[in-house]
Design a protein around this motif. Structure first.
Motif, mmCIF file in Angstrom:
data_model
loop_
_atom_site.group_PDB
_atom_site.id
_atom_site.type_symbol
_atom_site.label_atom_id
_atom_site.label_comp_id
_atom_site.label_asym_id
_atom_site.label_seq_id
_atom_site.Cartn_x
_atom_site.Cartn_y
_atom_site.Cartn_z
ATOM 1 N N ALA A 1 -6.644 61.729 38.164
ATOM 2 C CA ALA A 1 -5.623 61.175 37.269
ATOM 3 C C ALA A 1 -6.014 59.803 36.731
ATOM 4 C CB ALA A 1 -4.283 61.089 38.000
ATOM 5 N N GLY B 1 1.815 65.535 44.102
ATOM 6 C CA GLY B 1 2.028 64.116 43.838
ATOM 7 C C GLY B 1 3.201 63.509 44.584
ATOM 8 N N MET C 1 0.547 63.524 38.438
ATOM 9 C CA MET C 1 0.203 64.663 39.285
ATOM 10 C C MET C 1 1.267 65.762 39.208
ATOM 11 S SD MET C 1 -1.337 62.429 42.452
ATOM 12 C CE MET C 1 -1.595 63.734 43.624
ATOM 13 N N ASN D 1 1.036 67.594 35.957
ATOM 14 C CA ASN D 1 -0.018 68.624 35.985
ATOM 15 C C ASN D 1 0.500 69.878 36.682
ATOM 16 O OD1 ASN D 1 -1.768 66.839 34.784
ATOM 17 N ND2 ASN D 1 -2.903 66.348 36.650
ATOM 18 N N LYS D 2 1.208 69.655 37.786
ATOM 19 C CA LYS D 2 1.757 70.788 38.535
ATOM 20 C C LYS D 2 2.723 71.578 37.651
ATOM 21 C CE LYS D 2 1.082 71.714 42.195
ATOM 22 N NZ LYS D 2 0.148 72.760 42.677
ATOM 23 N N SER E 1 1.932 59.421 40.615
ATOM 24 C CA SER E 1 2.705 60.553 41.120
ATOM 25 C C SER E 1 3.223 61.408 39.968
ATOM 26 C CB SER E 1 3.865 60.017 41.964
ATOM 27 O OG SER E 1 4.694 61.062 42.388
ATOM 28 N N PRO F 1 -6.838 64.574 43.569
ATOM 29 C CA PRO F 1 -5.958 64.580 42.393
ATOM 30 C C PRO F 1 -5.637 63.172 41.895
ATOM 31 C CG PRO F 1 -4.762 65.257 44.374
ATOM 32 C CD PRO F 1 -6.194 65.135 44.755
ATOM 33 N N VAL F 2 -5.696 62.182 42.783
ATOM 34 C CA VAL F 2 -5.454 60.811 42.337
ATOM 35 C C VAL F 2 -6.647 60.335 41.511
ATOM 36 C CG1 VAL F 2 -5.122 58.420 43.063
ATOM 37 C CG2 VAL F 2 -3.932 60.260 44.271
#
Lengths: 218, 261, 476
Positions: free
Chosen positions: C332, B182, B198, B201-202, B195, C328-329
């Motif tokens: 999300a 992100g 993301m 999540n990481k 961001s 990934p965006v």
């Protein structure tokens, strides 16, 4: 409307070549590419087509029985008996299916399926070992509705009609005599959906069960 | 080994990258140490700043071209150019030549730079054929594959291969180790909500893996991940892979205080 | 500028809402891993996958380079088969054509198979305004239609809905049809939809589907589904209408096989979807059933313009959804935040091209350029590179905020003067170091709230590497 057609084609040509008219030569090249079309990048796999076909069919939640031609009715009855379905069969056509002498134990219909149809019995035009797919073609006595409306779809497969790759079906279709087929259905397993929680659920709009009766030709 | 003699004379220029230069100079020192250990003579030109990625990713080709010309000139004399970052190397190797597609002279220079520019770990393993390093790290580590390095340069095995020779280090892969953290440069401040999701999540994947250390090859990602881990209060240390390979892990990790907290 | 600015607010509002929507987040969380794992398994089972992708790309490139010719050859075949081909420059023209066909057929009820092009046309609202009852039949499309929404994913339209939400939707809409129990299990929900829609399938006058491909060799439209709804929509009504973008044509059946091999694997990790069907016209004299009329509506809507520029590779897209699944965006924020029918990476490339640059400024920017979309694309569209291209185009058109452009320009000016750069950076580095040295990270940095609202910022070392190196070693 012809105006739209003209303008779209002109836009395409101007985008591609700066607006040059297409030449008969180029059209012939494109036609030739279609006519001389050959398979590309095919997957390689083992030689036992029947075994591969059965494996792939089971992998997509299909069931099958290997039967003798004279036992087709028995196999149909075993399947519908196991699922407690009335023996009212909507029948398609094909060399193997046409040869069956149906007994008084079953009711047979030779017409389109409707929303109440429980069972259809079809015969595959061909089958594809690559993916475990059966191929059904529309025709006078092979209605497309049989493939999609019933709860149970039973398909007779002549093992000699199992081809290696999908492209082999196209070759069979190209060599088929008579009028071109309106509908060609490549069916790989029963109907399913993943639209709720992205989890597979069988029996969406088409048949809940796809049962093959594989007849090994001598 | 015979080849060692030849490689002693390998000359490289270090492009330290703007983030390492300004925020984490130790990565630069670690890179120099590793390159020298592998038998290189390292030059660090003073005339370096940034590869221009922030301008390029903002769509400003004029600015990017100006910066690219500076970088090309700065490293014209070096046999190899090495940077401890996959994304900066991707910019130099793949984006520079495209920027100059209308300018034959500069396109040639850009291609020449691209041809000799390498990301640090892939250079050590593929060009210098370095098999092992002399370092110790007592910890269980996970490796975050930064996007440009992984997908544009094929960096995956090289850092892991070198990390395998670090005494005491256990490498444990986490889930989704190849998914973007992100960061995305200016993305992280332009679209902070996305961001943050993301990077959260990481961090969750790092947490589930149960490791005590996170490693990576791009400082941008590591700042993002370390910054989020700190905000979440997660006791995970974050280092650039070069720092671990060079044995420079006695001081604070990224985002850690001098007291070691 | 004001349009761009308002869109910007709208996009940010939509993403904020999406990130706070617990149902959406729950549903997206459940979906995230599945698609990716299944695709990996399918790839592992086909060693020739990459070479097949190359072949698929080459086929599409060849078609696009000869698009006018293949469209004409395809059209000839459809006419030979007894069908009709209509050409539409815009979504409005296409809707008008479809509405006219329905009116001439005296249609009351229309069933629809999932078609992204018809979403692009906003066809349903036009047909409903013309007094028709329009029923989506793909389960996911049916769910979003009941919810009064649009699909949030090109192959999984209701991916954003939880099972609990679907239970409530069905209860609300099916009670009046006699389904008064509130069903909660997946199987029961699927059965209820099957049962409700069965009656519609057999009474519909017109069936409208999209097309995964149009084959010039035979004039067939190809429709790929798992549910069988596309086939019931194509086969049972009196009239079948296919809506398709002009880029959907391919030369031969052999080409079709290559594309099918990458389509299902990339989309759902299947080798083949349950139903892959070729329909090539109205019923023939010998047929006992099938539609009496068969129409194809070919939609341009900006595609022929795309053909001429740098964005041509985007027309290779076969709408598999792999780029959405791997983004990934997208994962999300879900599809609706993108604001138009196409979402995820392919949507962020397409929307500015088909729907206008001015109203989609955020899309190419709301991306980390992580390149996963490009890596998984079955026809090797360099999606992330095209998104970067969009950013360059936006800059040229001055669509991005002036202040941001000025900052980047100013920074770049400094960055090309290394000594000045190093001098200017020294003080802020030292100040940040002083403030954050003990803690190791800064909790707040002025004007950088975007970062520090949710993350610490690791403290800089105080002196840059270049300065340390050159003063310590005395080298140059």
């Amino acid at each position: 409307m012809t105006e739209a057609r003209t303008q779209i084609l002109a836009n395409i040509r101007s985008a591609l070549t700066g607006g040059e008219p297409r030449t008969p030569l180029r059209m012939n090249e494109l036609k030739a590419r279609i006519e001389s079309s050959t398979p590309k990048a095919q997957p390689q796999f083992e030689d036992d087509l029947l075994r591969r076909f059965c494996q792939k069919h089971v992998a997509v939640h299909g069931t099958y029985e290997r039967v003798a031609a004279q036992d087709l009715e028995g196999a149909v009855l075993r399947h519908i008996g196991a699922h407690q379905v009335d023996p009212q069969l909507y029948l398609g056509a094909g060399p193997l299916l046409d040869a069956v002498q149906w007994s008084a134990q079953v009711f047979t219909y030779f017409k389109s399926a409707d929303q109440h149809t429980q069972v259809a019995v079809s015969e595959a035009f061909a089958a594809i070992a690559e993916t475990g797919t059966v191929v059904l073609c529309s025709g006078a006595s092979t209605p497309t509705s049989h493939n999609f409306l019933p709860e149970d779809h039973i398909v007779v497969v002549d093992s000699a009609r199992i081809v290696r790759h999908q492209e082999d079906v196209w070759s069979l279709l190209r060599n088929r005599k008579g009028v071109a087929v309106r509908a060609v259905n490549l069916i790989t397993g029963p109907s399913k959906t993943g639209d709720i929680e992205q989890t597979i659920q069988y029996g969406a709009h088409g048949p809940r069960r796809l049962h093959l009766l594989i007849v090994e030709s001598a | 080994m015979n080849s060692d003699k030849i490689k002693t004379s390998t000359q490289v220029g270090l492009f330290v990258t703007c983030l390492a230069d300004l925020i984490r100079p130790q990565i630069g020192f670690a890179a120099v140490a590793l390159l020298e250990h592998a038998g290189c003579t390292v030059r660090v030109p003073r005339n370096q700043t940034c590869c221009g990625q922030p301008a390029l990713n903002s769509g400003d080709s004029v600015s990017t071209i100006a910066i690219a010309k500076t970088v090309i000139k700065t490293f014209a004399q070096d046999d190899y150019v090495i940077a401890p970052s996959g994304s900066c190397v991707d910019t130099i190797c793949h984006k520079y030549p495209e920027l100059f597609h209308n300018d034959a002279l500069w396109a040639g220079r850009a291609r020449a730079l691209a041809a000799k520019t390498w990301e640090l770990t892939s250079f050590l393993v593929e060009v210098m054929e370095l098999q092992q390093v002399e370092a110790t790290y007592d910890g269980v580590c996970s490796y975050h594959d930064s996007c440009s390095g992984l997908r544009e340069l094929g960096i995956h095995d090289q850092p892991r291969q070198l990390l395998a020779s670090v005494v005491g280090l256990e490498l444990k892969e986490m889930n989704e180790n190849n998914v973007c953290c992100g960061f995305g440069g200016l993305f992280s401040v332009k679209y902070p909500d996305i961001s943050t999701r993301m990077v959260s999540n990481k961090c969750a994947n790092i947490g589930h893996s149960g490791v005590d250390t996170l490693l990576g090859g791009d400082l941008g990602c590591l700042l993002n991940i370390a910054g989020r881990l700190r905000r979440e209060g997660a006791p995970v240390r974050v280092f650039h892979v070069a720092e671990v390979l060079a044995g420079m892990t006695d001081g604070p990790a990224i985002g850690e205080g001098e007291s070691g907290s | 500028m004001s349009a761009a600015a308002s869109q910007k607010v709208a996009f940010r509002e939509r993403t904020t809402r999406a990130l706070r929507d617990s149902n959406l987040q729950q549903a997206m969380g459940k979906a995230r891993g599945g698609f990716i794992e299944k695709r990996l398994e399918a790839m592992a089972a086909l060693p020739e996958f990459d070479e097949t992708r190359d072949a698929a790309r080459d086929i599409k490139d060849h078609v696009l380079a000869n698009l006018d010719g293949y469209l004409e050859l395809y059209e000839q075949k459809v006419i030979e088969n007894g069908g009709q081909v209509h050409w539409a420059r815009t979504a409005e023209e296409a809707c008008q054509i479809v509405a006219d066909i329905c009116r001439e057929a005296n249609a009351q009820v229309v069933t629809k198979g999932k078609s992204m092009v018809s979403e692009e046309m906003h066809l349903n609202s036009v047909l409903e305004a013309a007094g028709l009852k329009v029923v989506e039949t793909d389960l996911g499309e049916y769910i979003v239609q009941l919810a009064g929404e649009t699909p949030s994913h090109i192959i999984a339209p209701a991916v954003h809905k939880t099972r609990e939400q679907i239970t409530e939707l069905f209860h609300e809409h099916h009670s009046k049809l006699g389904y008064t129990d509130r069903v909660t299990q997946r199987e029961a929900l699927v059965n209820e939809a099957r049962s409700v829609l069965r009656g519609t399938f057999v009474t519909a006058d017109v069936g409208i589907t999209g097309a995964n491909f149009l084959v010039a060799e035979t004039g067939a439209n190809i429709i790929v589904t798992n549910e069988g709804n596309g086939d019931l929509t194509s086969s049972l009504p009196r009239v079948h209408i296919v809506t398709a973008g002009i880029e959907k044509v391919i030369p031969s059946l052999d080409d079709l096989s290559v594309l099918l091999r990458v389509l299902a694997r990339s989309a759902t990790g299947q080798e083949m979807s349950a139903y892959t069907s070729l329909y090539s016209g109205p019923r023939q004299d010998t047929d006992s059933e099938g539609p009496e009329a068969y129409h194809v509506v070919l939609l341009d809507n900006g595609r022929s313009t795309m053909l001429g520029g740098d964005y041509r590779p985007m027309l290779r897209c076969i709408r598999c959804g792999a780029c959405l699944n791997h983004c990934p965006v997208y994962s999300a924020i879900g599809g609706h935040a993108y604001g138009w029918v196409y979402s995820g990476p392919m949507g962020s490339v397409l929307t500015p091209l088909l729907n206008g640059f001015d109203d989609s400024v955020d899309l190419p920017n709301a991306c980390t350029l992580n390149g996963r979309c490009k890596a998984v694309c079955p026809v090797r569209i360099p999606l992330s590179d095209l998104l970067l291209k969009h950013r360059l185009e936006q800059y040229r058109r001055r669509l991005t905020p002036l202040f941001g452009r000025f900052l980047v320009r100013a920074w770049a000016w400094v960055a090309t003067r290394p000594r000045l750069y190093q001098g200017l950076m020294a003080l802020p580095l030292w100040l940040m170091h002083r403030r954050g040295r003990r803690r190791g990270a800064l909790e707040h940095i002025p004007f950088a709230g975007g970062w520090t609202d949710s993350r610490d910022f690791p403290t800089p070392a105080g002196r840059s590497f270049i300065r340390q190196w050159h003063s310590r070693k005395g080298k140059s």
